[in-house]
Design an enzyme around this catalytic site. Structure first.
Site, PDB file in Angstrom:
ATOM      1  N   HIS A 184       0.843  -1.191   0.000  1.00  0.00           N
ATOM      2  CA  HIS A 184       0.000   0.000   0.000  1.00  0.00           C
ATOM      3  C   HIS A 184       0.880   1.243   0.000  1.00  0.00           C
ATOM      4  O   HIS A 184       2.087   1.175   0.244  1.00  0.00           O
ATOM      5  CB  HIS A 184      -0.875   0.030   1.258  1.00  0.00           C
ATOM      6  CG  HIS A 184      -0.075   0.075   2.516  1.00  0.00           C
ATOM      7  ND1 HIS A 184       0.407  -1.063   3.139  1.00  0.00           N
ATOM      8  CD2 HIS A 184       0.385   1.122   3.263  1.00  0.00           C
ATOM      9  CE1 HIS A 184       1.098  -0.730   4.203  1.00  0.00           C
ATOM     10  NE2 HIS A 184       1.114   0.603   4.311  1.00  0.00           N
TER      11      HIS A 184
ATOM     12  N   HIS B 144       5.583   6.383  -1.163  1.00  0.00           N
ATOM     13  CA  HIS B 144       6.471   5.262  -1.456  1.00  0.00           C
ATOM     14  C   HIS B 144       5.743   3.939  -1.269  1.00  0.00           C
ATOM     15  O   HIS B 144       4.687   3.884  -0.651  1.00  0.00           O
ATOM     16  CB  HIS B 144       7.698   5.300  -0.541  1.00  0.00           C
ATOM     17  CG  HIS B 144       7.376   5.075   0.905  1.00  0.00           C
ATOM     18  ND1 HIS B 144       6.881   6.061   1.728  1.00  0.00           N
ATOM     19  CD2 HIS B 144       7.451   3.959   1.686  1.00  0.00           C
ATOM     20  CE1 HIS B 144       6.676   5.574   2.936  1.00  0.00           C
ATOM     21  NE2 HIS B 144       7.013   4.288   2.943  1.00  0.00           N
TER      22      HIS B 144
END
Length: 203
Positions: A71, A151
Site C-alpha cells: 500500500h 512510497h
C-alpha cells in the site's frame, strides 16, 4: 501503514478497473472501531502481480511486517477524537478526487533514519501529496512525525545489508497502476489495525 513509520523494465496496469465505496452506518462504525481504537490510518491499496512480488520480497528478507498488504500510506497514527466528524471529513476529501495513474520506478531508502527500503513514486506524486495534505486538515489537522514521501515499502526493520540488497534487486523495476480508492483503518496504538471503510475516488 500497519506499524510502519509512517520490475525490470516491465509495466503492469492493475486489473482492478473500478472501486465501490463501502461505508458504515454510525452504529456499525462504533462497533467496528471498538473501545481503545483511537488512531487513524489511511492507505491506497496496491494490487496485482507486483503487489504479490513485493509481499514475497518482504517475506524473503525476514521483514516482520511482510503480512501487511502492499500500500501507499497517506495517514498513520493520527488521533481519532471524534470518529463521526473524522470519517465525514475523510469521505468529503476522497469524494473530490478522481482515479489517477501511478507509476513506481527506482528505489531509495530512509536508512539510517528509519530501516526502510522502498520503490519511489515516479508518477502521481502530486495527487498523493494533495490527498495527504487535505486529509491532514480540519478535524485531522495533525503534524506528521516525518515529511511526507509517497512510497511503496519493499523491506522494513531488517539488517542494513538486506535493505541494500533489496534496493539493488529492485532498482531497475517499474510498473503502473491506477489509484481508485483508499481504505480507512483504526488502530489501538500497539500495532493492531482494523479496516472500517473503503472509499472510492468519485470526483
Amino acid at each position: 501503514m500497519g506499524t510502519e513509520r509512517y520490475e525490470h523494465g516491465t509495466h503492469e496496469k492493475s486489473t482492478r478497473t473500478h472501486a465501490t465505496s463501502t461505508q458504515l452506518s454510525p452504529g456499525q462504525m462504533a462497533g467496528a472501531i471498538g473501545e481503545g481504537r483511537s488512531f487513524l490510518g489511511i492507505v491506497i491499496p496496491v494490487e496485482g502481480e507486483y503487489a504479490r512480488k513485493v509481499s514475497a520480497t518482504r517475506a524473503a528478507t525476514g521483514d516482520p511486517y511482510a503480512y501487511i498488504p502492499p500500500h501507499i500510506t497517506l495517514m498513520s497514527g493520527v488521533p481519532l477524537p471524534d470518529p463521526a466528524e473524522a470519517i465525514a471529513h475523510i469521505r468529503n476529501v476522497v469524494s473530490a478526487f478522481s482515479p489517477f495513474p501511478l507509476r513506481f520506478a527506482g528505489t531509495d531508502t530512509f536508512y539510517p533514519v528509519s530501516p526502510v527500503t522502498y520503490l519511489r513514486v515516479a508518477e502521481g506524486e502530486r495527487e498523493l501529496t494533495e490527498l495527504h495534505e487535505r486529509l491532514h486538515s480540519g478535524p485531522l489537522d495533525a503534524k506528521p512525525a516525518y515529511p511526507f514521501v509517497p512510497h511503496l515499502t519493499l523491506a522494513q526493520e531488517v539488517a542494513p545489508e538486506r535493505l541494500a540488497q533489496v534496493r539493488r534487486e529492485w532498482e531497475d523495476v517499474s510498473f503502473n497502476m491506477s489509484a481508485h480508492s483508499v481504505t480507512v483503518h483504526v488502530g489501538d496504538g500497539a500495532g493492531s489495525w482494523t479496516q472500517i471503510e473503503e472509499l472510492a475516488f468519485s470526483g
